[in-house]
Design a protein around this motif. Sequence first.
Motif, short mmCIF file in Angstrom:
data_model
loop_
_atom_site.label_atom_id
_atom_site.label_comp_id
_atom_site.label_asym_id
_atom_site.label_seq_id
_atom_site.Cartn_x
_atom_site.Cartn_y
_atom_site.Cartn_z
N LYS A 195 6.72 -142.71 55.40
CA LYS A 195 5.91 -141.58 55.61
C LYS A 195 4.40 -141.94 55.65
N ARG A 196 3.95 -142.88 55.10
CA ARG A 196 2.77 -143.32 55.20
C ARG A 196 2.29 -143.83 56.57
N ARG A 198 3.96 -142.84 59.34
CA ARG A 198 3.84 -141.82 60.24
C ARG A 198 2.63 -141.18 60.06
N GLU A 199 2.04 -140.92 58.98
CA GLU A 199 0.71 -140.23 58.64
C GLU A 199 -0.28 -141.04 59.41
#
Length: 212
Positions: A195-196, A198-199
């Motif tokens: 997720k990190r 992707r962000e």
Amino acid sequence: MAPLEAPTTKLVDLNQKSLFISAASIAFNPLFWNIVARQEYHNKILTKLFGGRSRVACYALAFTIFTLGLLRDFLYERALRDQPSYPLLELDEVKYLAYALIAVGNILVLSSTWALGITGTFLGDYFGILMDDIVTGFPFNITDAPMYNGSTCSFLGTALLYGKPAGILLTAWVFVVYQIALKYENPFTAEIYAKRERERAAAAKKGSKKAQ
């Protein structure tokens, strides 16, 4: 002819409550920290409890987990003292193996903690305290779960040192519990870091568009 194997009742005394208390403690610890850590990740319950200070909250959880570990080890040792010994496990060669397993276990646990730091070891990822890079050096170049495998080695070494078959049984339980925990922890932790990334990728893309 004398029987080749000792009866099961002579190996493990199932009438001792301390055996089941130890088994329950072994199962409780990873269940506790996984439930609490996921609640922290989704609802920030500990961070809110500590006034928005996520790092302090993580240290508090680390202290709690460490204390529960000491209690678990105490209950394990107490359970072993209540169990019958087995002559073959009292040989000198077995004792040497026991010391070696305990040494290996401690090396894996301590070196893992050193490599990850307190927050990396004690679920800092769930508090939003992420490591910059994946640790690939020792002991992670030997095993992907040095904390759990090191702890398992220490449990087995202690069982052999005391000469208690019940300790070997409890060590098998430790192994099973940790394997189940890893089935839940590894994918969840991997998703946190994914997720990190992707962000970061989205932020970089947005920044490049603004530059144009």
